[in-house]
Write an enzyme that holds these catalytic residues in place. Sequence first.
Site, PDB file in Angstrom:
ATOM      1  N   LYS A   1       0.841  -1.207   0.000  1.00 37.64           N
ATOM      2  CA  LYS A   1       0.000   0.000   0.000  1.00 37.64           C
ATOM      3  C   LYS A   1       0.877   1.258   0.000  1.00 37.64           C
ATOM      4  O   LYS A   1       0.616   2.217  -0.726  1.00 37.64           O
ATOM      5  CB  LYS A   1      -0.945  -0.016   1.215  1.00 37.64           C
TER       6      LYS A   1
ATOM      7  N   GLN B   1      -4.672  -1.722   9.592  1.00 33.66           N
ATOM      8  CA  GLN B   1      -4.570  -3.037   8.966  1.00 33.66           C
ATOM      9  C   GLN B   1      -5.155  -4.120   9.878  1.00 33.66           C
ATOM     10  O   GLN B   1      -4.832  -4.175  11.064  1.00 33.66           O
ATOM     11  CB  GLN B   1      -3.097  -3.347   8.624  1.00 33.66           C
TER      12      GLN B   1
ATOM     13  N   ASP C   1     -10.931   2.636   3.774  1.00 36.98           N
ATOM     14  CA  ASP C   1     -11.197   1.196   3.669  1.00 36.98           C
ATOM     15  C   ASP C   1     -12.692   0.921   3.501  1.00 36.98           C
ATOM     16  O   ASP C   1     -13.086  -0.191   3.118  1.00 36.98           O
ATOM     17  CB  ASP C   1     -10.727   0.482   4.945  1.00 36.98           C
TER      18      ASP C   1
HETATM   19  N1  GUN Z   1      -6.876  -7.046   6.047  1.00 39.31           N
HETATM   20  C1  GUN Z   1      -7.181  -7.757   4.957  1.00 39.31           C
HETATM   21  N2  GUN Z   1      -7.672  -6.958   3.975  1.00 39.31           N
HETATM   22  C2  GUN Z   1      -7.676  -5.715   4.482  1.00 39.31           C
HETATM   23  C3  GUN Z   1      -8.064  -4.441   3.953  1.00 39.31           C
HETATM   24  O1  GUN Z   1      -8.529  -4.319   2.829  1.00 39.31           O
HETATM   25  N3  GUN Z   1      -7.895  -3.384   4.797  1.00 39.31           N
HETATM   26  C4  GUN Z   1      -7.415  -3.511   6.052  1.00 39.31           C
HETATM   27  N4  GUN Z   1      -7.326  -2.415   6.784  1.00 39.31           N
HETATM   28  N5  GUN Z   1      -7.062  -4.666   6.569  1.00 39.31           N
HETATM   29  C5  GUN Z   1      -7.180  -5.766   5.786  1.00 39.31           C
END
Ligand code: GUN
Length: 293
Positions: free
Chosen positions: A52, A96, A119
């Site tokens: 990211k 996350q 998100d």
């Molecule tokens: N864990 C697995 N996929 C995601 C996501 O798209 N965003 C976040 N914040 N955590 C995750």
Amino acid sequence: MTLIDGKKTAAEIKQEIATEVAEMTARGERAPHLAAILVGHDGGSETYVANKVKACGECGFTSSLIRFEDDVTEETLLKEIKRLNEDDTVDGFIVQLPLPRHINEQNIIRAIDPAKDVDGFHPINVGRMSIGLPGFVSATPAGIMQLLKRYGVETKGKHAVVLGRSNIVGKPMVTLLMQKSNPGNCTVTVCHSATPNIKDICRNADIIVAALGQPGFVTEDMVKPGATIIDVGTTRVADATRKSGWRLRGDVDFENVAKKCEFITPVPGGVGPMTICSLMINTLHARKDNPYK
Ligand code: GUN
């Protein structure tokens, strides 16, 4: 059979975003800023967050990574979230997941300002999506909708089967596929661990979105000829031929299913890169035309 190339599509979209950001900064405007909170050292989460941060660079965004150890308290995390909510130079941020067991994930998600929740996990964003109001949509389902759109997959009137009912993928996927739009207008069936006869249901599907986390679950005998198969699975399985000792495996038995279908996403290189790309799109919107401002 057409291979839906998520890596290529994501690269194209990131390029489009980078061009727009270059125009913004040339006008003297600040570039979008994404912050990420990472708790602990889980290998998968480390990789996702690193990707990211890398994507932010490719899009011309600035980013910050805020790390905490596994034993961080919920209170400390909530304080950090409050700080990010109030920081005008941060357009969007993510925490996350998964978080350590002693932290209540829903408390954390609810503390995020919905206007910075890129998100799309906050109940307000989930609710807005479900009634068709503008807001932030969860990145994986949003990325899948982009792939369906860019590859011209016909969805109107089609029977879509979603395998999995997670808050992050399955549930929002159902909402997006059934919404009155293009892509959309599907008749949707959602299957989960308590669904009997999943095989029969899948055989009637024009589109299957597999998001169970069970490697190779969707086999050739479950797929109607000409179907579209979207594989969200990313399970690490042992592979002694790799330096890392593992490789990613999807929820679909790709080799055999690919022969039968019209469109299919590979793992890796399908949905995964699009998830990150959707996060970049959401962050650009948070900065440029935030639905809450
Ligand atoms: N864990 C697995 N996929 C995601 C996501 O798209 N965003 C976040 N914040 N955590 C995750």
